[in-house]
Motif scaffolding. Structure first.
Motif, PDB file in Angstrom:
ATOM      1  N   TRP A 183       1.082  -0.999  -0.090  1.00 40.14           N
ATOM      2  CA  TRP A 183      -0.096   0.234  -0.235  1.00 40.14           C
ATOM      3  C   TRP A 183       0.998   1.109  -0.006  1.00 40.14           C
ATOM      4  CZ3 TRP A 183      -5.107  -0.054   3.015  1.00 40.14           C
ATOM      5  CH2 TRP A 183      -6.096  -1.769   2.547  1.00 40.14           C
ATOM      6  N   THR A 184       0.617   2.149  -0.770  1.00 43.16           N
ATOM      7  CA  THR A 184       1.407   3.527  -0.934  1.00 43.16           C
ATOM      8  C   THR A 184       0.547   4.562  -0.208  1.00 43.16           C
ATOM      9  OG1 THR A 184      -0.103   4.120  -2.360  1.00 43.16           O
ATOM     10  CG2 THR A 184       2.403   3.145  -3.449  1.00 43.16           C
ATOM     11  N   GLN A 185      -0.706   3.919   0.455  1.00 49.66           N
ATOM     12  CA  GLN A 185      -1.338   5.410   1.290  1.00 49.66           C
ATOM     13  C   GLN A 185      -2.310   4.368   1.824  1.00 49.66           C
ATOM     14  OE1 GLN A 185      -1.730   7.825  -1.619  1.00 49.66           O
ATOM     15  NE2 GLN A 185      -3.696   7.938  -1.110  1.00 49.66           N
ATOM     16  N   VAL A 186      -3.206   4.789   3.029  1.00 44.77           N
ATOM     17  CA  VAL A 186      -4.162   4.639   4.010  1.00 44.77           C
ATOM     18  C   VAL A 186      -5.104   4.507   3.586  1.00 44.77           C
ATOM     19  CG1 VAL A 186      -5.195   4.307   5.750  1.00 44.77           C
ATOM     20  CG2 VAL A 186      -2.591   4.297   6.182  1.00 44.77           C
ATOM     21  N   PHE A 187      -5.752   5.609   2.487  1.00 44.73           N
ATOM     22  CA  PHE A 187      -6.962   5.627   1.841  1.00 44.73           C
ATOM     23  C   PHE A 187      -6.885   5.855   0.459  1.00 44.73           C
ATOM     24  CE2 PHE A 187      -6.921   7.483   5.823  1.00 44.73           C
ATOM     25  CZ  PHE A 187      -8.031   6.231   6.553  1.00 44.73           C
ATOM     26  N   ALA A 188      -7.597   5.605  -0.406  1.00 48.26           N
ATOM     27  CA  ALA A 188      -8.131   5.990  -1.328  1.00 48.26           C
ATOM     28  C   ALA A 188      -7.692   7.636  -2.272  1.00 48.26           C
ATOM     29  CB  ALA A 188      -9.593   5.337  -2.401  1.00 48.26           C
ATOM     30  N   GLU A 189      -6.939   6.788  -3.435  1.00 47.80           N
ATOM     31  CA  GLU A 189      -5.973   8.349  -4.084  1.00 47.80           C
ATOM     32  C   GLU A 189      -6.874   9.270  -4.610  1.00 47.80           C
ATOM     33  OE1 GLU A 189      -3.625   6.642  -7.167  1.00 47.80           O
ATOM     34  OE2 GLU A 189      -2.327   5.576  -5.888  1.00 47.80           O
ATOM     35  N   GLY A 190      -7.811   9.060  -4.736  1.00 49.92           N
ATOM     36  CA  GLY A 190      -9.001  10.206  -5.011  1.00 49.92           C
ATOM     37  C   GLY A 190      -9.702  10.853  -4.332  1.00 49.92           C
ATOM     38  N   VAL A 191      -9.614  10.091  -2.331  1.00 43.46           N
ATOM     39  CA  VAL A 191      -9.811  10.978  -1.436  1.00 43.46           C
ATOM     40  C   VAL A 191      -9.045  11.957  -0.954  1.00 43.46           C
ATOM     41  CG1 VAL A 191     -11.209  10.781   0.711  1.00 43.46           C
ATOM     42  CG2 VAL A 191     -12.224   9.299  -1.512  1.00 43.46           C
ATOM     43  N   ASP A 192      -7.960  10.799  -0.318  1.00 38.98           N
ATOM     44  CA  ASP A 192      -6.873  11.451   0.856  1.00 38.98           C
ATOM     45  C   ASP A 192      -5.238  11.887  -0.572  1.00 38.98           C
ATOM     46  OD1 ASP A 192      -5.054  11.679   2.416  1.00 38.98           O
ATOM     47  OD2 ASP A 192      -4.730   9.700   3.497  1.00 38.98           O
ATOM     48  N   THR A 193      -6.107  13.391  -0.544  1.00 38.69           N
ATOM     49  CA  THR A 193      -5.196  14.155  -1.468  1.00 38.69           C
ATOM     50  C   THR A 193      -3.606  14.085  -0.855  1.00 38.69           C
ATOM     51  OG1 THR A 193      -6.295  16.325  -1.138  1.00 38.69           O
ATOM     52  CG2 THR A 193      -7.222  14.733  -2.665  1.00 38.69           C
ATOM     53  N   ASP A 194      -3.716  14.568   0.252  1.00 37.23           N
ATOM     54  CA  ASP A 194      -2.004  14.536   0.743  1.00 37.23           C
ATOM     55  C   ASP A 194      -1.648  13.605   1.837  1.00 37.23           C
ATOM     56  OD1 ASP A 194      -0.314  15.778   1.037  1.00 37.23           O
ATOM     57  OD2 ASP A 194      -0.868  17.463   2.685  1.00 37.23           O
ATOM     58  N   PRO A 195      -1.520  12.313   1.178  1.00 36.17           N
ATOM     59  CA  PRO A 195      -1.322  10.662   2.224  1.00 36.17           C
ATOM     60  C   PRO A 195      -0.125  11.194   3.392  1.00 36.17           C
ATOM     61  CG  PRO A 195      -0.672  10.686   0.238  1.00 36.17           C
ATOM     62  CD  PRO A 195      -1.392  11.433   0.044  1.00 36.17           C
ATOM     63  N   VAL A 196      -0.617  10.711   4.214  1.00 36.23           N
ATOM     64  CA  VAL A 196       0.428  10.212   5.345  1.00 36.23           C
ATOM     65  C   VAL A 196       1.651   9.261   4.559  1.00 36.23           C
ATOM     66  CG1 VAL A 196       1.241   9.329   7.705  1.00 36.23           C
ATOM     67  CG2 VAL A 196      -0.921  11.004   6.763  1.00 36.23           C
ATOM     68  N   GLU A 197       2.814   9.132   4.909  1.00 42.75           N
ATOM     69  CA  GLU A 197       3.926   8.062   4.120  1.00 42.75           C
ATOM     70  C   GLU A 197       3.712   7.230   5.625  1.00 42.75           C
ATOM     71  OE1 GLU A 197       7.395  10.810   3.419  1.00 42.75           O
ATOM     72  OE2 GLU A 197       6.275  11.289   2.164  1.00 42.75           O
TER      73      GLU A 197
END
Length: 683
Positions: free
Chosen positions: A437-451
């Motif tokens: 997983w590159t981020q926890v939440f979906a890309e279209g929703v989480d535009t600034d994901p936590v690393e």
């Protein structure tokens, strides 16, 4: 603007399910030729570090994998039968006396000649300063950039006089990090990459712009934005990678064919002193092992096991500050995960092949009755109901049907709460194991994901709290029976080398600012194997004087070859689609080396792993004895391929320090000192 996320896809039509193995073969002695390097000089000698040297693990590792044999602007392919663009192939080395040596291959006699070209000044530094190794980078058909391993870089013009190469030092530039401008002590830097580009049209004189990339350790030892996943002792070792530019007036032949290769070289004169400009700097916890400027000059691609941040971003003085349970930095100010205005993350997370662990900070003293958590197939609902009397600066997380990055197994997911410290931990079981997983939440929703937090030591406190739940039932407050809780994480080894770790590539724009990292690859489980030998074919139809070297990445037992492409002038847009992101940096699966990942894993003494730019073989070079050649027939799916083994030691104790192609199927192995070089005619 966050960097675009770029996938690394496989083309399954390039897989060979019929492959059974390699057939062993040996190279005839008549196709192996020895040549002394730099005679009558001492040859190429690697300086030994004293036992008291204070270098980090990453610095030592970088010295071990340094290739002391450097390519010229060599081309191994013809275009429509035209061989005029192919110069006499040449390699370079720098000996113990800082003499630049040319190794020239005679295509008629099939012999390698060694010639001492020019001596660069020996750098003078204090005894407690340890130099990087000298490095040579071809920047155009007629110029190379030579680093002395300290802070000086020399622009050297290379021309053929008669049948041999001659060299003249035309210019000198000195690199000085921005943070050391007020210091009397210069910081040694290592040269990663360099290329020459046509000077802009508004220049008064014809000339070329040289872009070069260097690395150096940051002296203050601040914590980076991402801790090293390798060693606890390395968490404070930060490396800075700087893109610089310098102009050389009156120079020509910056791309494509070389200039008049029969002209006489002017008598040596005093080199011009050039002033360079630092375009930007980025920082990370590793020295990159892939770095290539794009032929457009728009930027460059950097590859490592960790990510990099612009140095203009605020420095995190102590990474544990924002991870402390119950701290203000752990709060969620808004329900939208991607909209938290604070620069601190609203949660931390890590993953294994099978599960994902997310930790939130909530007010201390919160009981399990205040937690409402629901796991769905690809959504998460979380609400913490706090009493109005609760006095805390920490806000409670609130997630309503938040889409996840990938599917999970709801029945295997759990949450736990440590009331005294305010740690709310969610353990999600992945439906697709080994999917990164590159981020926890979906890309279209989480535009600034936590690393993702890769350092296992960061999670030590949380693991100890979770272990208490499994051992002390009366104090547990799990969302389901704590006896069914799976283990959250396992202790990581202290020493991990780059093999077997996921490779991360980033596109870095050739400009200044805080948003220069425009694209990064997303996790697909690919591990680093190696890259192609440099080859500088010109592509007139594409207006490209060269291409970035292809890379070979591990996928299951195979080695997958990818070309890296960039569309000149492409810029990211907010909420970029994958297609828009791939205009910036795109990985194209072009070939597959059958079972290469499997065979190279068994070579524990390997020093170099590089493949033919035309995809015909991969060379695995050991540090003191054997060279293994694994052959491949492009476009064919054979049951069996050849494996050629060559003992380069010839019964002597040698140290292999370099490896390059000098012609189509002509491999040169450089050994330390007077052992010289061995030429292998593979075809």
């Amino acid at each position: 603007m966050s960097a675009a996320k770029i996938p690394i896809r496989q083309n399954r039509t390039l897989f060979n399910s019929k492959f059974e193995g390699y057939k062993l073969s040996f190279l005839e002695e008549s196709r192996q030729h020895f040549v002394a390097v730099g005679a009558p000089g001492p040859g190429v000698v690697v300086p030994k570090l004293p036992a008291t040297a204070k270098l980090s693990y990453r610095q030592v590792q970088n010295r071990i994998r340094h290739n002391h044999l450097h390519p010229g602007w060599n081309s191994f392919k013809t275009h429509n039968g035209d061989v005029s663009n192919i110069k006499e192939p040449v390699l370079f080395a720098v000996d113990e006396d800082y003499t630049l040596i040319a190794l020239q291959f005679d295509k008629t006699t099939h012999l390698l000649r060694s010639k001492r070209l020019v001596q660069i000044p020996v750098p003078i530094v204090p005894d407690n300063v340890y130099l990087e190794f000298p490095t040579v980078k071809p920047i155009s058909p007629d110029y190379i950039l030579v680093s002395d391993g300290a802070f000086n870089l020399y622009v050297v013009r290379i021309q053929i006089v008669g049948v041999e190469y001659e060299a003249v030092i035309e210019a000198l530039t000195t690199f000085q990090p921005e943070e050391s401008l007020q210091s009397e002590v210069m910081t040694p830097c290592g040269l990663l990459e360099a290329k020459a580009f046509p000077a802009s049209s508004n220049e008064e004189e014809l000339g070329m712009e040289i872009k070069f990339i260097v690395h150096y350790p940051y002296k203050e030892g601040f914590y980076s934005a991402e801790p090293s996943p390798h060693r606890k002792s390395d968490t404070k070792t930060v490396f800075v990678v700087s893109l610089c530019t310098v102009h050389l007036r009156g120079a020509s032949s910056v791309s494509g064919r070389s200039g008049d290769t029969t002209m006489e070289v002017d008598p040596p004169s005093e080199p011009k002193l050039l002033f360079n400009t630092i375009v930007h700097s980025i920082r990370g916890t590793e020295i990159p092992f892939y770095c290539s400027l794009d032929p457009s000059g728009d930027g460059y691609v950097i590859g490592s096991n960790s990510t990099y941040k612009p140095t203009k971003e605020p420095v995190i003085d102590q990474i544990t500050r924002y991870l402390e349970p119950g701290s203000e930095a752990m709060e969620l100010d808004k329900t939208d995960v991607g909209a938290a205005p604070s620069s601190e993350p609203p949660y931390i997370w890590t993953q294994t092949d099978t599960d994902l662990t997310i930790c939130f900070g909530i007010p201390r003293g919160t009981t399990k009755h205040a937690i409402q958590c629901k796991f769905l197939r690809q959504e998460l609902e979380l609400q913490v109901n706090l009493s109005q009397s609760t006095e805390s600066m920490v806000r409670a997380p609130r997630l309503e049907n938040m889409p996840l990055f990938d599917q999970i197994q709801p029945d295997e997911c759990v949450w736990t709460l440590e009331t005294s410290t305010g740690i709310l931990t969610l353990n999600l079981e992945k439906k697709h194991s080994k999917t990164r997983w590159t981020q926890v939440f979906a890309e279209g929703v989480d535009t600034d994901p936590v690393e993702e937090t890769l350092d296992p030591s960061v999670f030590a406190e949380y693991r100890s709290a979770l272990e208490k739940y499994t051992s002390e039932q009366p104090n547990a407050a799990p969302g389901r029976d704590s006896s069914a809780l799976p283990s959250v994480a396992q202790d990581a080894q202290e020493d991990i080398d780059e093999e077997g770790e996921e490779i991360k590539f980033s596109w870095v724009q050739a400009e200044d600012g805080t948003d220069i990292i425009r694209a990064t690859t997303i996790g697909t489980g690919h591990d680093w194997i190696g890259q192609a030998f440099p080859s500088f074919e010109s592509y007139p139809s594409e207006n490209q004087p060269f291409r970035m070297p292809t890379v070979c990445l591990k996928h299951d037992v195979d080695g997958l070859v990818y070309s890296i492409q960039h569309k000149a002038g492409a810029t990211p847009q907010p909420m970029s689609t994958v297609q828009q992101g791939e205009d910036i940096m795109k990985f194209v699966h072009t070939d597959t080396f059958d079972a290469l990942a499997f065979v190279q894993a068994s070579k524990r003494e390997k020093r170099f792993v590089m493949h033919d730019p035309n995809g015909r073989f991969t060379a695995i070079v050991e540090s003191s004895r054997n060279v293994y050649i694994y052959w491949h027939t492009p476009g064919a799916k054979l049951k069996q391929e050849r494996q050629t083994v060559v003992d380069v030691s010839k019964g002597k104790q040698v140290d292999v320090i370099g490896c390059q192609l000098i012609g189509d199927g002509i491999l040169v192995i450089l050994m330390e000192g007077r052992h010289g070089a061995l030429v292998l005619e593979l075809d």
